[in-house]
Scaffold this motif. Structure first.
Motif, PDB file in Angstrom:
ATOM      1  N   ALA A  65      17.125 -19.210 -82.306  1.00 51.46           N
ATOM      2  CA  ALA A  65      16.234 -19.364 -81.153  1.00 51.46           C
ATOM      3  C   ALA A  65      15.757 -17.989 -80.726  1.00 51.46           C
ATOM      4  N   ASP A 117      14.115 -22.646 -82.622  1.00 51.41           N
ATOM      5  CA  ASP A 117      13.546 -22.812 -81.292  1.00 51.41           C
ATOM      6  C   ASP A 117      12.757 -21.577 -80.891  1.00 51.41           C
ATOM      7  N   LEU A 122      10.913 -19.960 -77.489  1.00 51.86           N
ATOM      8  CA  LEU A 122      10.940 -20.072 -76.034  1.00 51.86           C
ATOM      9  C   LEU A 122       9.869 -19.136 -75.486  1.00 51.86           C
ATOM     10  N   SER A 128       5.229 -26.548 -80.545  1.00 47.09           N
ATOM     11  CA  SER A 128       6.517 -27.143 -80.150  1.00 47.09           C
ATOM     12  C   SER A 128       7.485 -26.151 -79.518  1.00 47.09           C
ATOM     13  N   THR A 132      10.332 -24.866 -77.125  1.00 44.20           N
ATOM     14  CA  THR A 132      11.465 -25.524 -76.483  1.00 44.20           C
ATOM     15  C   THR A 132      11.329 -25.478 -74.973  1.00 44.20           C
ATOM     16  N   TRP A 133      10.750 -24.390 -74.467  1.00 40.59           N
ATOM     17  CA  TRP A 133      10.424 -24.333 -73.048  1.00 40.59           C
ATOM     18  C   TRP A 133       9.332 -23.313 -72.794  1.00 40.59           C
TER      19      TRP A 133
END
Length: 384
Positions: free
Chosen positions: A148, A185, A187, A210, A212-213
């Motif tokens: 991530a 991921d 972010l 896409s 993750t946040w």
């Protein structure tokens, strides 16, 4: 056992001066703390010395009472400055308790709810803001084992951006996704930059990649603005690093719009942070604490996260700071294959190397100017 004094030390890390504390007791046990706040090192250091009169002569085991006293008893809202100073002292109390009892702090917080902590990388993109650099640096970061990555693709943007800058930011996001593949991921860090409308335009444009946040897309002061973005955004919103009291999180959570809560233990203390994690749990949310301060903050978050059942991700800067910073603590966190496991030493399990602190003194130009071009390089900057 009684607290006899609280001492402070500042290490001049080039992108943020780090403020450390040492809480001393009449039994010779000392506790290590941190009181870092971007741009306010000397101010928070003074805040520590203002607050310490409330704890000298008191038992460090009475940490719940001490934390409340430092928050409440001056009858002033000192915001993040008061919160950072409070944390510097309160962290030291937790360290003392762990040492006195011979256990790591996470055991005092409820024990091991997480066998290991999945980490995400931050601070890995310290070069000119281009899609090519984002691509290259992202590839190097996942090769280190991270699954991530967080990054701010927006340059020095504030509230609104012109169309070329808008699409350039999206190019940077696309470059990272292309570099890391679909299973990692990503972010997206917003750093409180945008108006509601701009934030929503970006959220829609980044959706194909896409994330993750989308973190802190709008300024935190108007919780209603954050809620509006969260309810309308096609990607999840994360926030919370700017808040410094339980009540702010209570209001945020009441809307059931944000479910990734990035509380900042550095502005709250562990006592309040643990309570806020439980509040988030009650709202079916998860925590991903903000951990962008010094190396002790990383350890503190690791202990909190280990003892928290609704933990999600752990932020890591330590691997991407300059080499000497790894010598500040004798036992800093270690990331292996993208995960952290806390050590079993008493307290935080680490001590401050005062020789390294002395070799890297405070510099007023050590701060992160997030709305100036080139801030991504995280260098000491002289402002006009």
């Amino acid at each position: 056992m009684k607290i006899t004094d609280v001492k402070t030390y500042i290490a001049g890390n080039n992108w943020k001066n780090w403020v450390f504390t040492q809480v001393e007791t009449d039994e010779g046990i000392t506790g290590l703390g941190e009181a870092t706040l971007n741009g306010f090192a000397k101010t928070t250091e003074a805040g520590v010395h203002d607050l310490k009169r409330l704890v000298i002569g008191k038992d460090p085991f009475d940490v719940e009472h001490l934390s409340l006293s430092m928050f409440r008893n001056y009858y002033s809202d000192g915001g993040q400055i008061q919160g950072a100073a409070l944390s510097g002292i309160e962290y030291g109390c937790w360290d003392i308790m762990g040492k006195a009892l011979g256990v790591p702090v996470y055991k005092l917080l409820g024990g091991k709810a997480q066998p290991k902590l999945r980490a995400y990388a931050n601070g890995w993109y310290r070069s000119a803001r281009t899609p090519e650099n984002f691509y290259k640096n992202a590839k190097q970061t996942v090769e280190k084992g991270y699954t991530a990555l967080k990054f701010d693709p927006f340059g020095s943007a504030w509230r609104v951006v012109d169309r070329p800058d808008f699409y350039y930011a999206i190019e940077n996001i696309a470059a990272v996704r292309d570099a890391v593949g679909e299973e990692v991921d990503i972010l997206i860090e917003g750093h409180n930059r945008f108006s509601v409308h701009t934030a929503l335009q970006f959220a829609e444009a980044m959706r194909p990649y896409s994330p993750t946040w989308f973190e802190a897309p709008v300024p935190p002061q108007k919780i209603s603005s954050m809620v509006e973005v969260a309810k309308r955004s096609p990607v999840p919103i994360a926030c919370g690093e700017d808040y410094y009291c339980r009540e702010q999180f209570s209001e945020l959570l009441a809307y059931n719009a944000v479910h990734i809560i990035q509380l900042e233990p550095q502005y709250l203390g562990i006592t309040a942070a643990k309570q806020i994690a439980a509040m988030t749990h009650a709202h079916n949310g998860v925590i991903a604490p903000h951990s962008a301060q010094g190396p002790l903050c990383s350890l503190v978050c690791a202990h909190l996260n280990t003892a928290t059942p609704n933990f999600y991700l752990h932020e890591v800067f330590d691997d991407f700071n300059v080499d000497w910073t790894r010598q500040l603590l004798n036992n800093p966190i270690k990331v292996e294959d993208g995960y952290i496991t806390v050590n079993e030493e008493p307290g935080w399990g680490a001590e401050l190397n005062l020789d390294v602190v002395e070799a890297h003194p405070y510099n007023p130009n050590n701060f992160l100017p997030l709305f100036s071009d080139g801030w991504e390089k995280r260098q000491s900057v002289e402002m006009d």
